[in-house]
Design an enzyme around this catalytic site. Structure first.
Site, PDB file in Angstrom:
ATOM      1  N   HIS A 101       0.860  -1.184   0.000  1.00 60.95           N
ATOM      2  CA  HIS A 101       0.000   0.000   0.000  1.00 60.95           C
ATOM      3  C   HIS A 101       0.895   1.233   0.000  1.00 60.95           C
ATOM      4  O   HIS A 101       1.716   1.421   0.889  1.00 60.95           O
ATOM      5  CB  HIS A 101      -0.914   0.021   1.229  1.00 60.95           C
ATOM      6  CG  HIS A 101      -1.884   1.163   1.223  1.00 60.95           C
ATOM      7  ND1 HIS A 101      -3.148   1.069   0.666  1.00 60.95           N
ATOM      8  CD2 HIS A 101      -1.776   2.432   1.681  1.00 60.95           C
ATOM      9  CE1 HIS A 101      -3.766   2.229   0.792  1.00 60.95           C
ATOM     10  NE2 HIS A 101      -2.955   3.069   1.402  1.00 60.95           N
ATOM     11  N   CYS A 102       0.736   2.057  -1.024  1.00 62.87           N
ATOM     12  CA  CYS A 102       1.597   3.227  -1.197  1.00 62.87           C
ATOM     13  C   CYS A 102       0.875   4.474  -0.714  1.00 62.87           C
ATOM     14  O   CYS A 102      -0.183   4.828  -1.262  1.00 62.87           O
ATOM     15  CB  CYS A 102       1.994   3.376  -2.668  1.00 62.87           C
ATOM     16  SG  CYS A 102       3.054   4.815  -2.981  1.00 62.87           S
ATOM     17  N   PRO A 103       1.396   5.173   0.295  1.00 66.44           N
ATOM     18  CA  PRO A 103       0.722   6.392   0.766  1.00 66.44           C
ATOM     19  C   PRO A 103       0.795   7.536  -0.239  1.00 66.44           C
ATOM     20  O   PRO A 103      -0.024   8.447  -0.196  1.00 66.44           O
ATOM     21  CB  PRO A 103       1.480   6.726   2.053  1.00 66.44           C
ATOM     22  CG  PRO A 103       2.828   6.096   1.885  1.00 66.44           C
ATOM     23  CD  PRO A 103       2.598   4.857   1.072  1.00 66.44           C
TER      24      PRO A 103
END
Length: 353
Positions: free
Chosen positions: A69-71
């Site tokens: 999951h990439c912020p």
């Protein structure tokens, strides 16, 4: 050329953001009911986890071929947007390298026209250029400081994002994700720990870097397959990886240790009242912290020197309630002596001592 970099970078960035990774349909089950025994069941999505899929706490869905999951894109990197995300990681450093070259040449040419070398001193005149005609854009002290700052940002972005690109390409050329690389490492540790003599073969590696590359990057821009069924190498089948995940999950339950909270913990990231060492050694991870009340029971699965990770044992958990998992300070708990049959070392604890 700068406009070209900008358009391509933003296109891939927003594609990765809005296209998304692709989610396992709610209520999904395999075509053959007997295959359910090889899969994990997600209580949140009320469906089985398809091969290569994982549940994301941030997206609250099971993501197909989840990498992480990439912020920065506020979304997961997975099956549908893996190519766009990787192209963004490639184009951003290339654009920054081009911009860095422009900044360096601009400062060099402007300073060259403003520096006079004497026999004993160097005189810098930032008020005006010594050449004629004068530059279209005035280059004073503020412009020099701004260019220097922009150069630092460009070089920093080149290094940071470029390293991420290298990491992504390594897993793509082996047809893995970051999570699957971690699963493979844990498989080796499990086999070595129990001395079972078995050999784990990653099933999705096609044996050729070009074939693995084509699994993500295609001429049409759309990834191959449907995100649920995957081609596998000879000697493996569709559920080889999920079977290994079930073995690791069972191994985690065997090696987990039950603890009881002896102090209250509010669940803050860096607790001030739990000691200086606990404050400065907080785990650098996005995984949550769980609040503890005195008397709570926790099933710990791994630990560091001053922190532990585990799941709070809730009364409602027997009925399929929501699980509370996360990190908590080690000094807030003690081993639950009544559970003598589970007194085995926590996974990872012996490595940190």
């Amino acid at each position: 050329m700068l406009l070209n970099w900008t358009v391509m970078i933003l296109y891939n960035y927003f594609s990765a953001m809005f296209v998304g990774p692709g989610y396992v349909p709610l209520g999904w089950t395999p075509e053959k009911s007997q295959d359910c025994m090889y899969l994990q069941y997600c209580k949140v999505c009320q469906s089985y986890k398809a091969p290569r899929s994982h549940h994301c706490r941030k997206c609250n869905r099971c993501v197909m071929k989840m990498d992480h999951h990439c912020p920065w894109i506020n979304n997961c990197c997975g099956y549908q947007n893996h190519a766009s995300f990787t192209l963004f990681l490639l184009l951003a450093p290339l654009g920054c390298i081009h911009a860095s070259f422009i900044f360096i040449m601009t400062m060099y040419t402007q300073l060259y026209n403003r520096i006079s070398f004497g026999w004993s001193s160097v005189k810098i005149d930032m008020s005006a250029a010594k050449r004629d005609p004068r530059p279209i854009i005035p280059f004073g002290l503020s412009a020099f400081a701004a260019s220097l700052f922009a150069l630092g940002l460009a070089l920093g972005t080149t290094i940071a994002v470029g390293m991420l690109f290298i990491i992504q390409m390594k897993v793509i050329l082996t047809n893995k994700t970051s999570i699957e690389s971690w699963i493979e490492e844990k498989a080796k540790d499990r086999i070595q720990y129990y001395q079972t003599g078995e050999t784990f073969i990653f099933p999705y590696d096609m044996g050729s870097k070009w074939k693995n590359f084509r699994q993500v990057f295609t001429w049409s821009g759309l990834p191959e397959g449907d995100g649920l069924d995957w081609p596998v190498r000879d000697g493996c089948h569709q559920y080889s990886l999920t079977i290994e995940q079930l073995k690791q999950k069972a191994d985690k339950r065997v090696r987990s240790v039950r603890y009881r909270a002896i102090e209250d913990y509010s669940g803050v990231c860096c607790p001030v009242t739990k000691g200086v060492k606990t404050f400065f050694t907080t785990p650098c991870t996005e995984e949550p912290r769980i609040a503890l009340s005195k008397g709570d029971l926790i099933l710990a699965t791994r630990g560091l020197k001053h922190w532990m990770y585990g799941e709070k044992i809730l009364i409602s958990a027997a009925g399929g309630g929501i699980r509370e998992r996360g990190w908590f300070p080690r000094k807030c708990v003690e081993k639950y002596q009544c559970d003598s049959d589970m007194d085995q070392p926590v996974d990872g604890e012996k490595k940190s001592k």
